[in-house]
Design a protein around this motif. Structure first.
Motif, PDB file in Angstrom:
ATOM      1  N   ARG A 304      -2.893 -12.264   1.178  1.00 20.76           N
ATOM      2  CA  ARG A 304      -3.145 -12.044  -0.311  1.00 20.76           C
ATOM      3  C   ARG A 304      -4.460 -11.281  -0.612  1.00 20.76           C
ATOM      4  N   ASP A 305      -4.930 -11.551   0.565  1.00 23.76           N
ATOM      5  CA  ASP A 305      -6.490 -10.299  -0.178  1.00 23.76           C
ATOM      6  C   ASP A 305      -6.305  -8.521   0.570  1.00 23.76           C
ATOM      7  N   ARG A 306      -5.489  -8.401   1.357  1.00 25.96           N
ATOM      8  CA  ARG A 306      -4.666  -7.355   1.334  1.00 25.96           C
ATOM      9  C   ARG A 306      -3.266  -6.293   0.100  1.00 25.96           C
ATOM     10  N   ALA A 307      -3.047  -7.767  -0.399  1.00 28.67           N
ATOM     11  CA  ALA A 307      -2.170  -7.544  -1.508  1.00 28.67           C
ATOM     12  C   ALA A 307      -2.916  -6.884  -2.740  1.00 28.67           C
ATOM     13  N   ILE A 308      -4.468  -7.629  -2.845  1.00 29.23           N
ATOM     14  CA  ILE A 308      -5.534  -7.451  -3.853  1.00 29.23           C
ATOM     15  C   ILE A 308      -5.794  -5.770  -3.062  1.00 29.23           C
ATOM     16  N   GLU A 309      -6.104  -5.888  -2.660  1.00 25.85           N
ATOM     17  CA  GLU A 309      -6.701  -4.596  -2.083  1.00 25.85           C
ATOM     18  C   GLU A 309      -5.847  -2.951  -2.804  1.00 25.85           C
ATOM     19  N   LEU A 310      -4.671  -3.797  -1.650  1.00 24.63           N
ATOM     20  CA  LEU A 310      -3.593  -2.326  -2.641  1.00 24.63           C
ATOM     21  C   LEU A 310      -3.704  -2.126  -4.048  1.00 24.63           C
ATOM     22  N   LEU A 311      -3.134  -3.003  -4.878  1.00 32.83           N
ATOM     23  CA  LEU A 311      -3.667  -2.853  -5.777  1.00 32.83           C
ATOM     24  C   LEU A 311      -4.025  -2.205  -7.146  1.00 32.83           C
ATOM     25  N   ALA A 312      -4.951  -2.407  -6.310  1.00 32.20           N
ATOM     26  CA  ALA A 312      -6.558  -1.741  -6.548  1.00 32.20           C
ATOM     27  C   ALA A 312      -7.058  -0.059  -6.135  1.00 32.20           C
ATOM     28  N   ASP A 313      -6.321   0.190  -5.597  1.00 28.55           N
ATOM     29  CA  ASP A 313      -6.047   0.799  -4.923  1.00 28.55           C
ATOM     30  C   ASP A 313      -5.587   1.896  -5.643  1.00 28.55           C
ATOM     31  N   ASP A 314      -5.768   3.530  -6.161  1.00 28.04           N
ATOM     32  CA  ASP A 314      -5.260   4.364  -6.776  1.00 28.04           C
ATOM     33  C   ASP A 314      -3.698   5.486  -5.382  1.00 28.04           C
ATOM     34  N   GLY A 315      -4.779   5.647  -3.953  1.00 28.44           N
ATOM     35  CA  GLY A 315      -4.169   6.482  -2.897  1.00 28.44           C
ATOM     36  C   GLY A 315      -3.389   5.368  -2.662  1.00 28.44           C
ATOM     37  N   ALA A 316      -3.093   4.808  -2.279  1.00 27.60           N
ATOM     38  CA  ALA A 316      -1.859   4.055  -1.734  1.00 27.60           C
ATOM     39  C   ALA A 316      -0.760   4.230  -1.886  1.00 27.60           C
ATOM     40  N   ASP A 317       0.074   5.026  -3.269  1.00 26.16           N
ATOM     41  CA  ASP A 317       1.588   4.887  -3.154  1.00 26.16           C
ATOM     42  C   ASP A 317       1.435   6.098  -2.996  1.00 26.16           C
ATOM     43  N   ALA A 318       0.499   7.205  -2.453  1.00 24.96           N
ATOM     44  CA  ALA A 318       0.705   8.826  -2.028  1.00 24.96           C
ATOM     45  C   ALA A 318       0.841   8.221  -0.941  1.00 24.96           C
ATOM     46  N   ARG A 319      -0.373   7.358  -0.075  1.00 26.74           N
ATOM     47  CA  ARG A 319      -0.308   7.766   1.146  1.00 26.74           C
ATOM     48  C   ARG A 319       0.897   6.823   1.762  1.00 26.74           C
ATOM     49  N   TRP A 320       2.134   6.062   1.255  1.00 32.21           N
ATOM     50  CA  TRP A 320       3.187   5.233   1.731  1.00 32.21           C
ATOM     51  C   TRP A 320       3.965   6.313   1.704  1.00 32.21           C
ATOM     52  N   ARG A 321       4.541   7.125   0.518  1.00 33.23           N
ATOM     53  CA  ARG A 321       5.028   7.855   0.475  1.00 33.23           C
ATOM     54  C   ARG A 321       5.423   9.065   1.090  1.00 33.23           C
ATOM     55  N   ARG A 322       3.894   9.630   1.479  1.00 36.04           N
ATOM     56  CA  ARG A 322       3.870  11.212   2.083  1.00 36.04           C
ATOM     57  C   ARG A 322       4.269  10.294   3.724  1.00 36.04           C
ATOM     58  N   ARG A 323       4.213   9.064   3.881  1.00 33.74           N
ATOM     59  CA  ARG A 323       4.570   8.309   5.857  1.00 33.74           C
ATOM     60  C   ARG A 323       5.885   8.446   5.612  1.00 33.74           C
ATOM     61  N   ARG A 324       6.066   7.628   4.894  1.00 34.55           N
ATOM     62  CA  ARG A 324       7.798   8.172   4.394  1.00 34.55           C
ATOM     63  C   ARG A 324       8.639   9.380   4.649  1.00 34.55           C
ATOM     64  N   ARG A 325       8.019  10.203   3.814  1.00 33.09           N
ATOM     65  CA  ARG A 325       8.832  12.219   4.418  1.00 33.09           C
ATOM     66  C   ARG A 325       8.245  12.240   5.301  1.00 33.09           C
ATOM     67  N   THR A 326       7.338  11.958   6.293  1.00 34.22           N
ATOM     68  CA  THR A 326       7.084  12.348   7.879  1.00 34.22           C
ATOM     69  C   THR A 326       8.062  11.166   8.517  1.00 34.22           C
ATOM     70  N   TYR A 327       7.775  10.317   8.226  1.00 33.96           N
ATOM     71  CA  TYR A 327       8.371   8.855   9.231  1.00 33.96           C
ATOM     72  C   TYR A 327      10.621   9.440   9.439  1.00 33.96           C
ATOM     73  N   VAL A 328      11.102   8.211   8.416  1.00 29.68           N
ATOM     74  CA  VAL A 328      12.089   8.010   7.875  1.00 29.68           C
ATOM     75  C   VAL A 328      13.152   9.270   7.983  1.00 29.68           C
ATOM     76  N   GLY A 329      12.681  10.679   7.288  1.00 31.13           N
ATOM     77  CA  GLY A 329      13.953  11.626   7.415  1.00 31.13           C
ATOM     78  C   GLY A 329      14.261  12.033   8.763  1.00 31.13           C
ATOM     79  N   ASP A 330      13.588  11.675   9.809  1.00 36.44           N
ATOM     80  CA  ASP A 330      13.992  12.087  11.364  1.00 36.44           C
ATOM     81  C   ASP A 330      14.188  10.858  11.724  1.00 36.44           C
ATOM     82  N   LEU A 331      15.045   9.932  11.401  1.00 36.50           N
ATOM     83  CA  LEU A 331      15.936   8.898  11.678  1.00 36.50           C
ATOM     84  C   LEU A 331      17.447   9.028  11.673  1.00 36.50           C
TER      85      LEU A 331
END
Length: 370
Positions: A304-331
């Protein structure tokens, strides 16, 4: 060739749907055997896959004994369908595929993940000619077991395959920049879910209330028991085939079910899994945590607390998408691999060099783990 595929859950439909299309385009005859369960047949219809039903799964049948009785009534149908179709190779998992391959005298390919319990593995392993699983799983199922660098979900969410439908926001009725969260509540009715508990009723209501303060909340309730009329949330009621498009646009996914957390992580959407009473250590989640694409919590307050923290974090979406580009494309693009294995009738020695290179004996994988 005649290729028989088992799709017992919505996730299995997604696993095989691109491979079925490509095999049919190549001139092979494919049949999907399925059961009436959740939205499985809805997805098969939506994608135009050739299927027959061998039974149905009662979502209220959560005990091991009840599920075993249900299974017993389905095996006769599977035998009849397998003999009628006469496959050259069978794809699936557990007793379903094992039985079909045995009675049809066809090679059997099992595509597994790191599920808890030993039932499916115990009953199917002796009948398998080829077992494929993600390299991050922790089992060694013998000489016929090979692993690949990726997840089962890479058959439909690999960047070479998945292209999100941006119109999903219009379908959901949310604005272009409106944050929304998807919450998935598990029915916990599968064999490997027996005895498990996820979010309690009180926790579900509290979670929705907290999330709604920062985002529009959509609820997907697998058990169909939640009454949302007095809660600040909307039911997720799009066609089930659009769920991955909805995940890709979401600001957050929270679930007490595993598959959707894995899917959201691979799509680059912040994904939180509440374990509840599930103490099984899944290799897939451990890997997604390692690369920062998913997080797990043993206690409700933590998720619950982590969910609220992420929704308040304006940079969360960009961080996750950057990690996806780095990791998933090589699978590994698992659809490519499944098509090659099918055309080789499960004989890995007959695979093209690139597909052979994507596989490694599970014994080697196990020896490399710390």
């Amino acid at each position: 060739m005649r290729i028989l595929v088992f799709a017992n859950t919505p996730a299995h439909v997604h696993l095989y749907r691109h491979a079925v299309d490509r095999l049919e385009d190549a001139g092979h005859e494919v049949l999907v055997l399925t059961r009436e369960y959740a939205c499985t047949t809805d997805l098969l219809e939506f994608y135009g896959l050739p299927y027959r039903r061998y039974g149905e799964h009662d979502v209220a049948a959560s005990s091991t004994a009840t599920i075993a009785r249900e299974l017993g009534g389905q095996l006769g149908s599977i035998v009849r369908e397998a003999l009628r179709f006469g496959p050259d190779v069978v794809f699936g998992r557990g007793p379903y595929a094992a039985l079909a391959g045995t009675v049809a005298r066809a090679p059997t390919v099992l595509v597994l993940d790191d599920e808890p319990g030993d039932f499916n593995h115990t009953v199917s392993r002796p009948f398998a000619d080829c077992i494929l699983s993600p390299r991050v799983t922790r089992r060694d199922l013998g000489d016929s077991h090979y692993t690949f660098d990726g997840f089962k979900e890479c058959a439909y969410l690999h960047p070479e395959i998945f292209d999100a439908d941006g119109a999903v926001r219009e379908y959901l009725g949310v604005g272009e920049d409106e944050p929304y969260a998807l919450v998935r509540f598990n029915a916990l009715d599968a064999l490997h879910d027996a005895g498990l508990e996820g979010f309690t009723r009180r926790q579900r209501r509290d979670l929705i209330d907290r999330l709604s303060e920062r985002a529009t909340v959509f609820v997907s309730d697998e058990g169909g028991e939640m009454d949302l009329r007095n809660l600040p949330a909307r039911p997720y009621d799009l066609h089930p085939a659009l769920i991955h498009d909805a995940m890709a646009e979401a600001s957050l996914l929270i679930a007490d079910t595993g598959t959707m957390v894995t899917e959201a992580g691979l799509l680059g959407t912040p994904a939180l899994r509440y374990r509840g009473t599930d103490d099984h250590e899944y290799g897939e989640f451990r890997e997604l945590e390692r690369v920062g694409l998913a997080e797990q919590f043993d206690g409700y307050a933590g998720v619950r607390d982590r969910a609220i923290e992420l929704l308040a974090d304006d940079g969360a979406d960009a961080r996750w998408r950057r990690r996806r580009r780095t990791y998933v494309g090589d699978l590994v693009n698992l659809t490519d691999l499944l098509v090659d294995v099918a055309e080789a009738a499960g004989d890995l020695e007959e695979l093209e060099r690139s597909s052979r290179a994507a596989l490694q004996p599970a014994s080697v994988t196990a020896s490399e783990r710390p």
